[in-house]
Every structure is written in structure tokens, then in C-alpha cells.
Design a protein around this motif. Structure first.
Motif, PDB file in Angstrom:
ATOM      1  N   VAL A 110       0.811  -1.223   0.000  1.00 52.64           N
ATOM      2  CA  VAL A 110       0.000   0.000   0.000  1.00 52.64           C
ATOM      3  C   VAL A 110       0.842   1.271   0.000  1.00 52.64           C
ATOM      4  O   VAL A 110       0.278   2.370   0.029  1.00 52.64           O
ATOM      5  CB  VAL A 110      -0.951   0.015   1.224  1.00 52.64           C
ATOM      6  CG1 VAL A 110      -1.857  -1.216   1.219  1.00 52.64           C
ATOM      7  CG2 VAL A 110      -0.177   0.103   2.539  1.00 52.64           C
ATOM      8  N   SER A 111       2.156   1.178  -0.013  1.00 53.76           N
ATOM      9  CA  SER A 111       2.993   2.376   0.031  1.00 53.76           C
ATOM     10  C   SER A 111       2.839   3.198  -1.245  1.00 53.76           C
ATOM     11  O   SER A 111       2.682   2.653  -2.339  1.00 53.76           O
ATOM     12  CB  SER A 111       4.467   2.006   0.217  1.00 53.76           C
ATOM     13  OG  SER A 111       4.678   1.423   1.481  1.00 53.76           O
ATOM     14  N   ASP A 130       9.167   6.183   4.617  1.00 57.44           N
ATOM     15  CA  ASP A 130       7.798   5.806   4.277  1.00 57.44           C
ATOM     16  C   ASP A 130       6.878   6.122   5.454  1.00 57.44           C
ATOM     17  O   ASP A 130       7.316   6.234   6.606  1.00 57.44           O
ATOM     18  CB  ASP A 130       7.740   4.310   3.958  1.00 57.44           C
ATOM     19  CG  ASP A 130       6.519   3.914   3.143  1.00 57.44           C
ATOM     20  OD1 ASP A 130       5.664   4.779   2.883  1.00 57.44           O
ATOM     21  OD2 ASP A 130       6.429   2.726   2.768  1.00 57.44           O
ATOM     22  N   ALA A 139       1.794   2.803   6.516  1.00 52.91           N
ATOM     23  CA  ALA A 139       1.905   2.034   5.281  1.00 52.91           C
ATOM     24  C   ALA A 139       2.832   0.839   5.468  1.00 52.91           C
ATOM     25  O   ALA A 139       2.534  -0.273   5.030  1.00 52.91           O
ATOM     26  CB  ALA A 139       2.403   2.921   4.141  1.00 52.91           C
ATOM     27  N   ASN A 195       1.914  -3.090   5.214  1.00 56.55           N
ATOM     28  CA  ASN A 195       2.650  -4.005   4.337  1.00 56.55           C
ATOM     29  C   ASN A 195       3.124  -5.240   5.104  1.00 56.55           C
ATOM     30  O   ASN A 195       3.056  -6.365   4.597  1.00 56.55           O
ATOM     31  CB  ASN A 195       3.832  -3.282   3.707  1.00 56.55           C
ATOM     32  CG  ASN A 195       3.417  -2.247   2.682  1.00 56.55           C
ATOM     33  OD1 ASN A 195       2.297  -2.296   2.162  1.00 56.55           O
ATOM     34  ND2 ASN A 195       4.304  -1.311   2.387  1.00 56.55           N
TER      35      ASN A 195
END
Length: 273
Positions: free
Chosen positions: A31-32, A47, A51, A55
């Protein structure tokens, strides 16, 4: 039972015992947001923390799909050679570049984005290990350290490889920067040649004191010298090169030069209950 891997994640093609579970992620399935899209598993690369956590939840679900929860051991990698012996009580973020366990349901994790993830197991399926092998770790002996628990104690006048261990341990080398892309200085070549002059065969001169290094070739050489004959995975061909496949793999050298940062992939290995 074999793992059902999503997306284009990599399942090692090796004759590991049935109870050994292993895989390597790619950059797919998370989803990053760009430029760390999408399955960035690195917590220290800028990041969004939520996120990265999401992940890891995706990765955890794959590991838990056998029906028993898996405890992950993620270390703080420093390009060294320290080995961590892990169990179900081992916390996250201990400093080490290799991890090993004999306890079922404990996953040894190694992170990478050009450095090699190297997974190890024995043919009896009693122990697994994961190592983070960039050039500094390789030259510093991280693979040899990761292998020590697999071998019986050696007489003081013999190296472990001198004992008849051949065939007992197998290794899988994951994706990493390939020999067409990994430019290094003379000091890197000298560090490997000081250990074994045959390492010169893994370097191609570019001129001006620069060389192209075959990192996977160096890993295979060190593994063979340590007594491992069964080596699978990365054969130094372009298909394994992280640098040259931006849609599939993160690459620290490629991405950091342009974007200032790069995501991280993970390789995991554990013994099923």
C-alpha cells in the motif's frame, strides 16, 4: 504443504525439507505510495509508518496461512557479520546481519535492496538461517558465521569445511544487484582477494581503479569454500538483478541516486510446526 505466494513473490526452487517454509518479496502487493510503491518493508526509509505496518500485515498473513502463527525476527542490519540465535521470545530490532533458529514457528527475516538475501537450511530440516550479504558483510564473513551452528564442532586444527559436511546444508541466494551494474572500487576487490585470491574471477576491470563485481558469484564462492555444495537461486544472470528491474525490485543504488531513497524487500525462512 507449499506456501501459496501472492503477486510475483519468489519461492525458492530448492529441495528443502517439507517443513521448511521460505519466500522473498518483491515490490508488488503493498500500500505504500510512490516512489516506495508498493510493498516497502523498510521502516527507516522515509515511508509512512502506517503504510509499512500495513505491508508487514500482508506479509504476516502469508506466513500465518499454514494455520499456526509465525513469530518474525527482524534485526537491525549494519553490514556486519553478527549472528543472532532466535526463538519465540526474541524481540525485534536487535543488531545482527544473520539470524538462525531451530524452533518451529520462528521466522528469520533478512531485508535487502541490492544486497543479497541468503537463506540456509539442513537436509534434515532441523535448522534454518537467513543472512544479509552485501559486499561488506560477505567480506566480513557473515555467511561463514551463519553456517557455524549447522556444522559439528571442528578440531582446533581443522576448518569446519575440512569435516565431511558436504551435502548436509543447502543455500538459496535471492535477488541482488547484478554483475553488469555493481561498480566498486579497488578496495572492495582487495578485501575479497585478501581472503581468497580466486575472488579475482568475480571482478571485471573498468579502468581508473573501478571494477564490476559479481556479488552473487562472490557469495557462491564463499559458500563453497565453507563446505556448502548445494547452492540454488541467484546465478548472476540478469533475471536476478535488482538494479535492472525497477518494476519488480527495489534497488538502493538505482533509486537513491535519483529519488534519494529506496524501499526494502524481505526474505523469510522458518520451520513449520
Amino acid at each position: 504443504m507449499s506456501l501459496q505466494l501472492p503477486y510475483d513473490w519468489i519461492a525458492p526452487d530448492w529441495p528443502a525439507p517439507a517443513r521448511v517454509r521460505a519466500f522473498c518479496t518483491t515490490r508488488s502487493g503493498g500500500v505504500s505510495a510512490a516512489p516506495l510503491d508498493s510493498l516497502n518493508l523498510g521502516r527507516l526509509v522515509g515511508d509512512a509508518p502506517e503504510a509499512v505496518a500495513a505491508n508487514w500485515t500482508i506479509v504476516q498473513a502469508v506466513m500465518d496461512a499454514d494455520g499456526s502463527p509465525v513469530h518474525t525476527v527482524r534485526t537491525r542490519q549494519v553490514h556486519g557479520s553478527q549472528l543472532l540465535a532466535a526463538d519465540a521470545r526474541t524481540p525485534e530490532d536487535l543488531e545482527a546481519d544473520a539470524c538462525t533458529t531451530t524452533q518451529p514457528g520462528v521466522a528469520c527475516i533478512t531485508m535487502a535492496a541490492d544486497c543479497l538475501p541468503v537463506l540456509l537450511t539442513d537436509r534434515a530440516g532441523t535448522r534454518v538461517a537467513a543472512a544479509h550479504a552485501g559486499w561488506r558483510g560477505l567480506a566480513g564473513g557473515v555467511l561463514e558465521e551463519a553456517l557455524k551452528p549447522f556444522w559439528p564442532p571442528a578440531p582446533v586444527d581443522q576448518a569446519p569445511a575440512a569435516i565431511n559436511n558436504e551435502g548436509e546444508v543447502m543455500a538459496w541466494i535471492g535477488p541482488g544487484i547484478g554483475p553488469q551494474a555493481f561498480e566498486v572500487g579497488a578496495e572492495v576487490r582487495e578485501a575479497f582477494m585478501a581472503h581468497d585470491p580466486a575472488a579475482a574471477g568475480c571482478f571485471s576491470a573498468l579502468g581508473g581503479g573501478k571494477y564490476l563485481a559479481d556479488l552473487a558469484g562472490l557469495a557462491r564462492q564463499r559458500l563453497r569454500a565453507a563446505g556448502v555444495a548445494a547452492i540454488y537461486g541467484n546465478d548472476s544472470s540478469p533475471a536476478w538483478c535488482t538494479f535492472s528491474q525497477p518494476s519488480r525490485f527495489f534497488s538502493h543504488r538505482r533509486d537513491s541516486a535519483v529519488l534519494g531513497r529506496s524501499g526494502r524487500m524481505a526474505a523469510a525462512i522458518w520451520l513449520a510446526h
